[in-house]
Design an enzyme around this catalytic site. Structure first.
Site, PDB file in Angstrom:
ATOM      1  N   SER A 250       0.862  -1.181   0.000  1.00 50.16           N
ATOM      2  CA  SER A 250       0.000   0.000   0.000  1.00 50.16           C
ATOM      3  C   SER A 250       0.908   1.243   0.000  1.00 50.16           C
ATOM      4  O   SER A 250       1.803   1.350  -0.824  1.00 50.16           O
ATOM      5  CB  SER A 250      -0.945  -0.034   1.201  1.00 50.16           C
ATOM      6  OG  SER A 250      -2.005   0.876   1.020  1.00 50.16           O
ATOM      7  N   ASP A 494      -8.482  -5.447  -6.129  1.00 50.00           N
ATOM      8  CA  ASP A 494      -8.053  -4.295  -5.333  1.00 50.00           C
ATOM      9  C   ASP A 494      -8.297  -2.983  -6.079  1.00 50.00           C
ATOM     10  O   ASP A 494      -7.713  -2.756  -7.144  1.00 50.00           O
ATOM     11  CB  ASP A 494      -6.564  -4.439  -5.019  1.00 50.00           C
ATOM     12  CG  ASP A 494      -6.040  -3.303  -4.157  1.00 50.00           C
ATOM     13  OD1 ASP A 494      -6.860  -2.575  -3.565  1.00 50.00           O
ATOM     14  OD2 ASP A 494      -4.804  -3.149  -4.072  1.00 50.00           O
ATOM     15  N   HIS A 519      -6.239  -6.514  -1.787  1.00 50.63           N
ATOM     16  CA  HIS A 519      -5.198  -5.565  -1.417  1.00 50.63           C
ATOM     17  C   HIS A 519      -4.107  -6.239  -0.577  1.00 50.63           C
ATOM     18  O   HIS A 519      -4.387  -6.806   0.478  1.00 50.63           O
ATOM     19  CB  HIS A 519      -5.849  -4.428  -0.620  1.00 50.63           C
ATOM     20  CG  HIS A 519      -4.982  -3.235  -0.402  1.00 50.63           C
ATOM     21  ND1 HIS A 519      -4.559  -2.419  -1.419  1.00 50.63           N
ATOM     22  CD2 HIS A 519      -4.478  -2.693   0.738  1.00 50.63           C
ATOM     23  CE1 HIS A 519      -3.845  -1.425  -0.929  1.00 50.63           C
ATOM     24  NE2 HIS A 519      -3.767  -1.577   0.383  1.00 50.63           N
TER      25      HIS A 519
END
Length: 547
Positions: A250, A494, A519
Site C-alpha cells: 500500500s 483491489d 489488497h
C-alpha cells in the site's frame, strides 16, 4: 504481560548513542551530503502559508492522561480515532493489520513455533533522525524505531531485506512472518523493519501539533530510509556485496518503489505490493472497481448484487430527501439524526465504506467477503410485512448491523462537524468520490465536498491542489516511473490497482498481476486456502527476487 507483545506495548527510551539492543553501538549518522537540500516535500505536500503540508500522510493520538501514543488508522483516506471513529474504511484498514498481528501471535505461541524461540532473535533498535532533512538550520531530531532479525543471515555477505513501515506502527512479527520472511530464509538475508516517522513510537511528544505536521511527508520518509541504510551498513560492516531489497505494501509499497527510484545506489531492487504511486485528485475509479468486484462471479459477485447495492443507496437517498431523517437514523443506528446535507454525506460515505472495505480486503477475514456481502444483498426476504420496493434498503440495513456487530461500535457517527474537528487533530489524505454514472453509491459524496475539508483542516486552498498533484507525479513518475528492478504487485479485485503500475514498461518496471485477489494479499504467508493465482504469483515474486 504477553511475552510476544511486550516489545510493542512497553515504551522503551532509545539509547542516546543510537545503539540497538544486543548489536553494539554506533555514533549518530548525519544526513548524507547526497540528499539535496533544495528538494521540497512532495506527494502533494508543498507547504502552505501556515506551514502545513498537503501530503500529511499519517498521524497518531497521544492520550492526555497516560501519554501513550496509539495509532489512528488510515487507508489513504481519512484517519480515525478508534475512540471517536468517523470514516469506516479507515477502521477496516486497521482491522486488517490487527488481524495479521493476532494470527502471527497465535502461531508463534504454538509449541511447534516456540521450540525454536523465534522471539529471541528479534532485537529492537532506535536511531536519531533529523526532523527536517532539508533544512540544516533545523537541528531538531526524533527517534525512529526498528527491528532486526539476524537468525537467517549468512555473514558477512548475505543480502539485506528491508520491510518499510507505512501508516501504522511496526511489530516484531514484521521480521518474523510474511512472504518476505520466507524469502529471507531461503536467501539467508538479514531482516530489518523500520517504522515510519510520526507512527508508533517514532514520534516526538509535540509531533501531533498541526504546525509540526509539515515534517510528515513521503520525501522526509525516504530521507529517513537513506540515513537508516547508512546506519545499518556501519553497524554491521556491510559493503557493496550485501544486496539490499526493499519491501512494502500500500503506501509503504509506494515508498519501496520510490526508495529504489530516488536512491538506486542504496537499494538493488524493490517489491511494491498494491502500491498507489500515482497521485490523483478525483479518484472515482476506486468506486468503479468496487462495482466491478461486486459483479465478479469468480469471487462470488453477480450483476444482481451490484444492482441491489445501487438500488439500496438510491432508496436511502430518497428516504432522506423525503425528510424521514429519524427513520434513517434509527434503521442504520446513527449516533445523530442526519438532518443537514453534510451529515447525510457522512452517512452515505460510511455506508459505502462497509462495501468498499469488504471488496478491498476480500477473503482476508477482515469484514465479510464479496460472496457473503452479495449473499445478504440478493437474499429474498420472507417477511410479508416488508415492502418489496424497500427490500434493497433493508438488505443494506442488515449489512450495517453486521458491521456494528463485528466492530463492537454502539452507533454510527455521522456528524460532519465532528469529522472536521477530529481531522484537525489527525491527518487528511484523500477520499473517494461518487459523481459519475458507474459509481454504485450515493452521488452526495462529491469532489467539491471532500476538497473543502482540506481547506477547513489544513488551510490548503482547493485551487492549488491540481498543481501540487502534478508536481508529485512529475517528481516520482506517477504510474509510468522511470525505474529499474522495481516489481509492482497488484490484485485484480483491489481498487488501488488503478493508481499503481500494472503493465511492464520498457524503462524496466516489472509487474505481477494476480487475478481475483485483494489488497496486499501477496504479502501474507502462504495459506492452504489461497487461490491458485495467488500461489503462482508468490512464485513469480520469488523468481524476481532471486535474480
Amino acid at each position: 504481560m504477553d511475552p510476544l507483545w511486550d516489545i510493542e506495548h512497553q515504551h522503551k527510551e532509545p539509547n542516546q548513542d543510537n545503539s540497538f539492543h544486543g548489536i553494539g553501538q554506533s555514533s549518530y549518522v548525519p544526513c548524507p551530503q547526497w540528499i539535496s537540500h533544495s528538494q521540497h516535500p512532495v506527494h502533494a505536500d508543498e507547504r502552505d502559508e501556515d506551514g502545513t503540508g498537503a501530503d500529511v500522510v499519517a498521524k497518531q493520538h497521544r492520550d492526555e492522561d497516560t501519554g501513550q501514543v496509539t495509532q489512528r488508522p488510515t487507508l489513504r483516506g481519512v484517519e480515525v480515532d478508534p475512540h471517536r471513529q468517523r470514516r469506516i474504511l479507515s477502521k477496516i484498514n486497521q482491522r486488517f493489520r490487527d488481524l495479521q498481528a493476532r494470527k502471527h501471535k497465535e502461531f508463534f505461541l504454538t509449541p511447534l513455533a516456540s521450540k525454536s524461540k523465534p522471539l529471541q532473535h528479534v532485537k529492537e533498535g532506535w536511531i536519531h533522525q533529523p526532523l527536517d532533512h532539508f533544512n540544516r538550520q533545523n537541528v531538531k531530531t526524533f527517534t525512529q524505531r526498528f527491528f532486526v532479525n539476524e537468525a537467517y543471515w549468512q555473514r558477512p555477505d548475505g543480502p539485506v531485506f528491508l520491510f518499510i513501515g507505512g501508516e501504522g506502527p511496526i511489530y516484531n512479527f514484521d521480521v518474523l512472518a510474511g512472504h518476505h520472511v520466507d524469502m529471507a530464509i531461503e536467501h539467508r538475508a538479514l531482516l530489518l523493519a523500520v517504522e515510519h516517522r510520526f507512527y508508533g513510537d517514532s514520534i516526538n511528544p509535540d509531533g501531533l501539533k498541526t504546525e509540526n505536521l509539515a515534517d510528515l511527508s513521503s520525501q522526509q520518509a525516504l530521507a529517513d530510509l537513506a540515513v537508516f541504510h547508512q546506519y545499518i551498513s556501519q553497524s554491521f560492516n556491510l559493503s557493496r556485496r550485501n544486496t539490499w531489497i526493499s519491501f512494502g505494501g500500500s503506501y509503504s509499497g509506494s515508498l519501496s518503489a520510490w526508495f529504489r527510484g530516488k536512491f538506486p545506489n542504496l537499494v538493488y531492487g524493490a517489491v511494491a505490493s498494491s502500491a498507489p504511486v500515482k497521485a490523483k485528485l478525483d479518484f472515482s475509479e476506486y468506486s468503479n472497481v468496487v462495482g466491478l468486484g461486486l459483479m465478479n462471479e469468480a469471487v462470488g459477485g453477480s450483476e444482481k448484487c451490484l444492482a441491489k447495492v445501487r438500488e439500496a443507496f438510491v432508496l436511502v437517498e430518497a428516504t432522506l430527501l423525503d425528510g424521514n431523517f429519524t427513520k434513517v437514523a434509527g434503521d442504520f443506528g446513527c449516533c445523530q439524526t442526519p438532518k443537514n446535507p453534510d451529515d447525510q454525506m457522512e452517512l452515505m460515505q460510511n455506508l459505502a465504506d462497509i462495501i468498499m472495505g469488504s471488496v478491498q480486503y476480500n477473503e482476508e477475514g477482515v469484514l465479510m467477503s464479496i460472496k457473503e456481502l452479495c449473499g445478504v444483498m440478493t437474499e429474498t426476504s420472507h417477511n410479508a410485512t416488508q415492502e418489496a420496493e424497500m427490500e434493497a434498503y433493508h438488505r443494506l440495513v442488515k449489512l450495517s448491523q453486521m458491521y456494528h456487530s463485528n466492530s463492537g461500535e454502539s452507533c454510527l457517527d455521522v456528524s460532519h462537524e465532528k469529522t472536521v474537528k477530529d481531522l484537525k487533530d489527525t491527518s487528511h489524505k484523500n477520499h473517494q468520490t461518487c459523481e459519475d454514472t458507474t459509481c454504485p453509491f450515493s452521488g452526495m459524496v462529491t469532489l467539491q465536498a471532500q476538497t473543502k475539508i482540506c481547506t477547513k483542516v489544513f488551510g490548503i486552498s482547493q485551487h492549488s491542489l491540481p498543481s501540487r498533484i502534478a508536481f508529485t507525479n512529475s517528481y516520482y513518475g506517477g504510474d509510468n516511473p522511470n525505474t529499474y528492478r522495481v516489481l509492482y504487485v497488484n490484485g485484480g479485485v483491489d481498487p488501488w490497482k488503478e493508481l499503481s503500475v500494472v503493465q511492464d514498461s520498457s524503462e524496466g518496471s516489472q509487474t505481477v498481476f494476480i487475478k481475483d485477489t485483494a489488497h496486499c494479499a501477496d504479502m501474507s504467508k502462504e495459506r492452504p486456502t489461497d487461490r491458485h493465482s495467488l500461489m503462482k504469483a508468490r512464485q513469480e515474486i520469488e523468481n524476481h527476487v532471486a535474480r
